[in-house]
Design an enzyme around this catalytic site. Structure first.
Site, PDB file in Angstrom:
ATOM      1  N   GLN A  17       0.474  -0.833   0.356  1.00  0.00           N
ATOM      2  CA  GLN A  17      -0.290   0.565   0.227  1.00  0.00           C
ATOM      3  C   GLN A  17       0.834   1.329  -0.012  1.00  0.00           C
ATOM      4  OE1 GLN A  17      -2.794  -1.767   3.161  1.00  0.00           O
ATOM      5  NE2 GLN A  17      -4.239  -0.240   2.046  1.00  0.00           N
ATOM      6  N   ARG A  74       3.703  -0.098  13.133  1.00  0.00           N
ATOM      7  CA  ARG A  74       3.409  -1.271  12.547  1.00  0.00           C
ATOM      8  C   ARG A  74       3.457  -1.112  10.708  1.00  0.00           C
ATOM      9  NH1 ARG A  74      -2.148  -3.481  11.110  1.00  0.00           N
ATOM     10  NH2 ARG A  74      -1.056  -5.577  10.753  1.00  0.00           N
ATOM     11  N   HIS A 118       1.152  -9.305   4.818  1.00  0.00           N
ATOM     12  CA  HIS A 118       0.124  -8.504   4.483  1.00  0.00           C
ATOM     13  C   HIS A 118      -0.835  -8.525   2.537  1.00  0.00           C
ATOM     14  CE1 HIS A 118      -1.994  -5.022   6.650  1.00  0.00           C
ATOM     15  NE2 HIS A 118      -2.968  -5.199   5.151  1.00  0.00           N
ATOM     16  N   ASN A 163      -1.713 -10.387   8.575  1.00  0.00           N
ATOM     17  CA  ASN A 163      -3.276  -9.414   8.957  1.00  0.00           C
ATOM     18  C   ASN A 163      -4.503 -10.457   8.126  1.00  0.00           C
ATOM     19  OD1 ASN A 163      -3.535  -6.337   9.082  1.00  0.00           O
ATOM     20  ND2 ASN A 163      -4.132  -7.285   6.824  1.00  0.00           N
ATOM     21  N   GLU A 164      -5.420 -10.598   9.268  1.00  0.00           N
ATOM     22  CA  GLU A 164      -6.382 -10.743   8.655  1.00  0.00           C
ATOM     23  C   GLU A 164      -6.736 -11.788   7.675  1.00  0.00           C
ATOM     24  OE1 GLU A 164      -8.384  -6.962   7.192  1.00  0.00           O
ATOM     25  OE2 GLU A 164      -7.845  -6.042   8.534  1.00  0.00           O
ATOM     26  N   ASN A 293      -7.806  -5.979  14.573  1.00  0.00           N
ATOM     27  CA  ASN A 293      -8.429  -4.820  13.421  1.00  0.00           C
ATOM     28  C   ASN A 293      -9.719  -4.535  13.656  1.00  0.00           C
ATOM     29  OD1 ASN A 293      -5.507  -4.813  12.528  1.00  0.00           O
ATOM     30  ND2 ASN A 293      -6.094  -5.510  10.372  1.00  0.00           N
ATOM     31  N   TYR A 295     -13.324  -1.381  12.390  1.00  0.00           N
ATOM     32  CA  TYR A 295     -13.468  -1.010  12.025  1.00  0.00           C
ATOM     33  C   TYR A 295     -14.906  -0.199  12.039  1.00  0.00           C
ATOM     34  CZ  TYR A 295      -9.186  -0.566   9.282  1.00  0.00           C
ATOM     35  OH  TYR A 295      -7.836  -0.266   8.286  1.00  0.00           O
ATOM     36  N   GLU A 365      -5.664  -1.978  14.089  1.00  0.00           N
ATOM     37  CA  GLU A 365      -5.616  -1.424  12.980  1.00  0.00           C
ATOM     38  C   GLU A 365      -7.311  -0.548  13.741  1.00  0.00           C
ATOM     39  OE1 GLU A 365      -6.294  -2.445   8.973  1.00  0.00           O
ATOM     40  OE2 GLU A 365      -4.466  -3.433   9.354  1.00  0.00           O
ATOM     41  N   TRP A 411      -5.389   3.260  11.693  1.00  0.00           N
ATOM     42  CA  TRP A 411      -4.809   3.296  10.619  1.00  0.00           C
ATOM     43  C   TRP A 411      -5.548   4.254   9.602  1.00  0.00           C
ATOM     44  CZ3 TRP A 411      -2.295  -0.638   7.790  1.00  0.00           C
ATOM     45  CH2 TRP A 411      -2.310  -0.173   6.612  1.00  0.00           C
ATOM     46  N   GLU A 418      -5.851   2.009  -1.190  1.00  0.00           N
ATOM     47  CA  GLU A 418      -6.572   1.339  -0.929  1.00  0.00           C
ATOM     48  C   GLU A 418      -6.772  -0.167  -1.043  1.00  0.00           C
ATOM     49  OE1 GLU A 418      -7.497   1.145   1.925  1.00  0.00           O
ATOM     50  OE2 GLU A 418      -9.070  -0.141   1.946  1.00  0.00           O
ATOM     51  N   TRP A 419      -6.066  -0.447  -1.874  1.00  0.00           N
ATOM     52  CA  TRP A 419      -6.556  -1.828  -2.426  1.00  0.00           C
ATOM     53  C   TRP A 419      -7.622  -1.779  -4.024  1.00  0.00           C
ATOM     54  CZ3 TRP A 419      -3.062  -4.957  -0.975  1.00  0.00           C
ATOM     55  CH2 TRP A 419      -2.642  -4.816   0.857  1.00  0.00           C
ATOM     56  N   PHE A 427     -16.519   5.718  -4.051  1.00  0.00           N
ATOM     57  CA  PHE A 427     -18.571   6.014  -4.021  1.00  0.00           C
ATOM     58  C   PHE A 427     -18.296   7.411  -4.475  1.00  0.00           C
ATOM     59  CE2 PHE A 427     -17.663   2.627  -0.886  1.00  0.00           C
ATOM     60  CZ  PHE A 427     -18.300   2.035  -1.358  1.00  0.00           C
TER      61      PHE A 427
HETATM   62  C1  PNW Z   1      -8.238  -3.406   6.012  1.00  0.00           C
HETATM   63  N1  PNW Z   1     -13.794  -5.259   4.607  1.00  0.00           N
HETATM   64  O1  PNW Z   1      -8.561  -4.250   4.825  1.00  0.00           O
HETATM   65  C2  PNW Z   1      -6.702  -3.932   5.920  1.00  0.00           C
HETATM   66  O2  PNW Z   1      -5.570  -4.067   6.383  1.00  0.00           O
HETATM   67  C3  PNW Z   1      -5.597  -2.200   5.240  1.00  0.00           C
HETATM   68  O3  PNW Z   1      -4.660  -2.452   4.270  1.00  0.00           O
HETATM   69  C4  PNW Z   1      -6.678  -1.365   4.993  1.00  0.00           C
HETATM   70  O4  PNW Z   1      -6.679  -0.325   4.148  1.00  0.00           O
HETATM   71  C5  PNW Z   1      -8.046  -0.903   5.719  1.00  0.00           C
HETATM   72  O5  PNW Z   1      -8.144  -2.064   6.564  1.00  0.00           O
HETATM   73  C6  PNW Z   1      -9.082  -0.574   5.148  1.00  0.00           C
HETATM   74  O6  PNW Z   1      -9.687  -0.975   4.523  1.00  0.00           O
HETATM   75  C7  PNW Z   1      -9.983  -4.143   5.080  1.00  0.00           C
HETATM   76  O7  PNW Z   1     -14.128  -6.250   3.811  1.00  0.00           O
HETATM   77  C8  PNW Z   1     -10.291  -4.522   4.203  1.00  0.00           C
HETATM   78  O8  PNW Z   1     -14.479  -5.539   5.646  1.00  0.00           O
HETATM   79  C9  PNW Z   1     -11.152  -4.548   3.920  1.00  0.00           C
HETATM   80  C10 PNW Z   1     -12.497  -5.101   4.372  1.00  0.00           C
HETATM   81  C11 PNW Z   1     -12.337  -5.230   5.942  1.00  0.00           C
HETATM   82  C12 PNW Z   1     -10.410  -4.767   6.182  1.00  0.00           C
END
Ligand code: PNW
Length: 456
Positions: A17, A74, A118, A163-164, A293, A295, A365, A411, A418-419, A427
């Site tokens: 990233q 990190r 990651h 990671n995740e 992590n 969100y 995160e 984060w 952002e992937w 959006f």
């Molecule tokens: C995490 N979802 O990714 C990652 O660890 C980071 O690399 C990323 O930038 C950050 O969160 C923000 O997106 C996610 O779809 C991506 O639920 C998608 C999901 C959750 C976490």
């Protein structure tokens, strides 16, 4: 707000990233380099080729960290920078890059927290052995981990294996929206299984050969949103519990209890692989801390009629769970359309603590994406301040209630790739040129970061 004296305050990033320099100094390609080349996979067909150019800007970036008062940073290691083919010959320039970064951090009293994986699997391992679908990859991962312990373990005292695993499995092998882009209702469970075994092997190796001498800690980071029952009905409460099991306990029950959650075993049948006795033993207790992590939050209800197909970020393959997810229309949304629900963070911390007997938790995160505008050289990001205040208050309340929360990483340290969403907003309106504030297709909009580096 009250936080313990030894609480770790940090910020996080990941290699693909931010690093850029994708074909520099012997780095091999990863599955994300390939994925980004397929038109339509990433918003606006953007790539991490340059990203924040962190590879060439270590010193500058550490100055920013220091200015921000970071105690810990990190970051993740790009596997194919160290091993261009994923295994075999080591790329000394890759080793030197991370070694220099670690030295620079330590010279500034910033503690390095290193993630080994990651998501940027060396492309060679995808082509040669089908990536995480192949059981043998756990040994290949352990060899890579060993090289990292060997070269950096004298200075790195906190390791995160993965990671995740949920994102890798569901978004990479289920919904196909992330690399390697596969769509299946069985492969996520196989990929996840092999990730767990790879994690356990790396931890075993660290504990047997390095931990005694290097005196570091090793763990894993998983992601989970909170699931609040839509109503007080027994069905909805069970649905919310099941959703959390399919999201988080999928990866954490094996590590704390040696087996998958019962709800998954019952519903998935043969699609869920089994651990051998040896693997169970290796997995149990294979983490020194609970990396989390977090969100957002969604409402969960028992699915009378299952919504077929899957929704990006909905918490898994919904048809396997019989759970419908929704949002309270009063919740505020970030640019990712993720709801801001601080109390969900506390409830999740409490849920983890009760289920796993109050482990040491590190939030590796947490953060938000907002469409920040640079005005007179400043971003007046009130919403982001409110977000952090809200979530940290709930963290502090959780600590008061006995949760053993020991660290928090926001984060992200800087705006980044952002992937599948690229640099731009997935959006709404895109591209803001920070110099002129004109909308142009040449520069990036802000996601999570504290610092801006335009990519024009
Ligand atoms: C995490 N979802 O990714 C990652 O660890 C980071 O690399 C990323 O930038 C950050 O969160 C923000 O997106 C996610 O779809 C991506 O639920 C998608 C999901 C959750 C976490």
């Amino acid at each position: 707000m009250k936080f313990p004296k030894d609480f770790v305050w940090g910020s996080a990033t990941s290699s693909y990233q931010i690093e850029g320099a994708w074909n520099v100094d012997g780095r091999g390609p990863s599955i994300w380099d390939a994925f980004c080349q397929i038109p339509g996979k990433v918003f606006n067909n953007e790539t991490g080729n340059v990203a924040c150019d962190h590879y060439h800007k270590i010193k500058e970036d550490v100055v920013l960290m220091k200015a921000m008062g970071l105690k810990a940073y990190r970051f993740s290691i790009s596997w194919s920078r160290i091993l261009p083919q994923g295994r075999g010959e080591v790329n000394e320039k890759g080793i030197k890059f991370y070694s220099d970064l670690i030295d620079e951090l330590l010279a500034n009293n910033i503690e390095p927290w290193v993630t080994l994986y990651h998501w940027d699997l060396p492309l060679a391992l995808q082509l040669e052995m089908d990536g995480w679908l192949n059981k043998d990859i756990s040994d290949v991962f352990a060899e890579y981990a060993q090289i990292c312990f060997e070269h950096f373990g004298d200075r790195v005292k906190h390791w995160i294996t993965f990671n995740e695993a949920w994102v890798v499995s569901i978004l990479g092998y289920g919904q196909g929206v992330f690399a390697p882009g596969r769509i299946s209702n069985a492969e996520p469970y196989l990929a996840g299984h092999h990730i767990l075994i790879a994690h356990a092997k790396a931890v075993k190796l660290y504990r047997e050969k390095y931990q005694f001498l290097q005196k570091g800690k090793i763990g894993i980071t998983n992601n989970c949103d909170w699931r609040e029952p839509l109503t007080n009905s027994k069905e909805d409460k069970e649905a919310a519990e099941r959703a959390l099991e399919f999201f988080l306990a999928w990866f954490t029950d094996p590590i704390y209890f040696g087996h998958y959650p019962k709800s998954m075993v019952e519903r998935l049948g043969e699609r869920l692989p089994e651990f051998t006795r040896e693997e169970k033993e290796m997995l149990m207790g294979s983490t020194d801390f609970f990396g989390l992590n977090h969100y957002t939050t969604m409402l969960a209800s028992e699915a009378k009629e299952v919504e077929q197909g899957s929704v990006y970020g909905n918490g898994g393959l919904s048809e396997d769970q019989d759970v419908n997810l929704s949002m309270d229309p009063d919740w505020e949304l970030t640019e990712m359309k993720w709801a801001v629900v601080p109390w969900g963070c506390r409830k999740l911390l409490e849920w983890i603590s009760e289920r796993y007997n109050y482990p040491e938790i590190i939030i590796t995160e947490n953060g938000c994406a907002y469409d920040d505008r640079l005005i007179n050289g400043e971003v007046n990001d009130i919403k982001r301040v409110e977000f952090f205040e809200g979530y940290l208050k709930e963290c502090s309340r959780a600590i008061e209630k006995g949760v053993n929360l020991k660290g928090y990483f926001m984060w992200s340290f800087m705006d980044n790739f952002e992937w599948a969403s690229g640099y731009s907003k997935r959006f709404g309106v895109h591209y803001v040129d920070f110099n002129t504030l004109e909308r142009t297709p040449k520069t990036s909009a802000i996601w999570f970061g504290n610092f801006i580096r335009t990519n024009s």
